[in-house]
Design a protein around this motif. Structure first.
Motif, PDB file in Angstrom:
ATOM      1  N   GLU A 136     -12.096  11.454 -29.226  1.00 47.72           N
ATOM      2  CA  GLU A 136     -12.949  11.945 -28.151  1.00 47.72           C
ATOM      3  C   GLU A 136     -12.236  11.833 -26.807  1.00 47.72           C
ATOM      4  O   GLU A 136     -11.637  10.813 -26.480  1.00 47.72           O
ATOM      5  CB  GLU A 136     -14.244  11.132 -28.110  1.00 47.72           C
ATOM      6  CG  GLU A 136     -15.207  11.556 -27.008  1.00 47.72           C
ATOM      7  CD  GLU A 136     -16.451  10.690 -26.955  1.00 47.72           C
ATOM      8  OE1 GLU A 136     -17.330  10.980 -26.119  1.00 47.72           O
ATOM      9  OE2 GLU A 136     -16.541   9.727 -27.749  1.00 47.72           O
ATOM     10  N   GLU A 280     -17.036  13.813 -29.301  1.00 47.57           N
ATOM     11  CA  GLU A 280     -16.768  12.979 -30.473  1.00 47.57           C
ATOM     12  C   GLU A 280     -16.716  13.796 -31.755  1.00 47.57           C
ATOM     13  O   GLU A 280     -15.894  13.545 -32.642  1.00 47.57           O
ATOM     14  CB  GLU A 280     -17.839  11.887 -30.590  1.00 47.57           C
ATOM     15  CG  GLU A 280     -17.608  10.928 -31.741  1.00 47.57           C
ATOM     16  CD  GLU A 280     -18.640   9.824 -31.791  1.00 47.57           C
ATOM     17  OE1 GLU A 280     -18.501   8.925 -32.652  1.00 47.57           O
ATOM     18  OE2 GLU A 280     -19.592   9.847 -30.980  1.00 47.57           O
ATOM     19  N   HIS A 301     -13.551   6.894 -25.306  1.00 45.53           N
ATOM     20  CA  HIS A 301     -12.549   7.185 -26.322  1.00 45.53           C
ATOM     21  C   HIS A 301     -12.202   5.896 -27.037  1.00 45.53           C
ATOM     22  O   HIS A 301     -12.582   4.804 -26.618  1.00 45.53           O
ATOM     23  CB  HIS A 301     -11.294   7.800 -25.704  1.00 45.53           C
ATOM     24  CG  HIS A 301     -10.558   6.850 -24.828  1.00 45.53           C
ATOM     25  ND1 HIS A 301      -9.529   6.067 -25.281  1.00 45.53           N
ATOM     26  CD2 HIS A 301     -10.744   6.520 -23.538  1.00 45.53           C
ATOM     27  CE1 HIS A 301      -9.090   5.305 -24.297  1.00 45.53           C
ATOM     28  NE2 HIS A 301      -9.810   5.562 -23.235  1.00 45.53           N
TER      29      HIS A 301
END
Length: 303
Positions: A136, A280, A301
């Motif tokens: 992500e 995501e 992340h």
């Protein structure tokens, strides 16, 4: 007599047709241009246009107009949350025109070079290896290893050197060490770049022209050594061992990203670490989604 009549008819007909053609020419000459893009020469290397209509020029993809202040020469913020102490007390800002012009063509060079591999499949077919799975905010990280392996007896995880790769102490603006893709499927598209350069832990690489490219470090990454695949960051030895990896000391390796591939432009800071539309569960496809207008300073992340 019949011939004379025929000649008169032909003359009248030709006058009538010429009148119609003249009126048509006049009408075309005064026709309004509905699409103003017809006025622009987009093939001109000095052309800079606003192709998506957001009021901001979309260079460096479309060119550059000297003495302008394009978004990629006017960074704000701190480049994401990986801020190294080397930048303490510093701020980003507007570059002088001369510096901006040089930076522009540095970025154009990188875009042109990377255009050889527009998809993940293209990159892997050419020999690139996925070193970081899709994450992500970042996408993947693909690197060209050229046969390098951490399994080589000469590799030292505490003082690593990546022989035969371009991961070294040389910064090449036109050749980022990592290509970043928006997924792990072959059709996943190129979304960004990352440069990875060896330099002292207290001194970031010179890097790009100007002072807006703030580099960051990942002190230690756990790699699956046979695949050069990152398994985690700053893991203790036991955890890394359990994942079948080896901890590699990267305190003297610096990374910087640049988001210059359309539509993955980050207008507030071209060098930010992460992109808010790399979600995501995959990249955002709706260009009207809220994430495109979000700040790039706070993106979650795993690495």
């Amino acid at each position: 007599m019949r011939s004379l009549a025929t000649l008169v008819v032909l003359l009248l007909l030709s006058v009538s047709l010429s009148g119609c053609l003249a009126e048509e020419d006049i009408e075309d000459e005064g026709r309004f241009i509905d699409d103003e893009s017809e006025l622009f020469d987009t093939e001109n290397p000095d052309y800079c246009g606003d192709f998506d209509g957001d009021g901001k020029p979309d260079c460096p993809l479309s060119g550059y107009t000297p003495d302008t202040n394009p978004w990629w020469c006017n960074s704000t913020g701190v480049g994401g949350h990986h801020v190294d102490p080397a930048y303490e007390g510093m701020t980003k800002g507007v570059l002088e025109p001369e510096l901006c012009e040089t930076l522009t063509y540095e970025m154009k060079d990188a875009i042109e070079w990377a255009s050889q591999w527009p998809t993940l499949g293209d990159a892997e077919d050419a020999g690139y290896t996925m070193s970081v799975n899709y994450v992500e905010g970042m996408g993947t990280h693909h690197v060209m290893l050229n046969g390098f392996s951490m399994e080589d007896p000469g590799f030292d995880a505490q003082e690593p050197e990546f022989q035969d790769t371009r991961i070294d102490d040389v910064f090449e603006h036109e050749r980022p060490e990592f290509l970043m893709y928006g997924g792990e499927e072959r059709e996943s598209e190129l979304v960004g770049f990352a440069w990875f350069v060896h330099a002292p832990s207290n001194s970031p690489p010179e890097g790009f022209t100007g002072d807006n490219d703030w580099w960051h470090r990942h002190d230690s990454l756990c790699f699956e050594s046979t695949e050069f695949l990152v398994m985690g960051e700053n893991l203790d030895q036991e955890t890394c061992d359990d994942r079948g990896g080896v901890n590699v000391n990267l305190q003297e390796y610096w990374m910087v990203h640049a988001w210059i591939i359309r539509p993955w432009l980050t207008y507030d800071d071209v060098f930010t670490n992460h992109h808010p539309c790399l979600l995501e569960d995959g990249p955002e496809q709706d260009l009207e989604a809220d994430c495109w207008g979000e700040s790039t300073e706070h993106v979650a992340h795993e690495i």
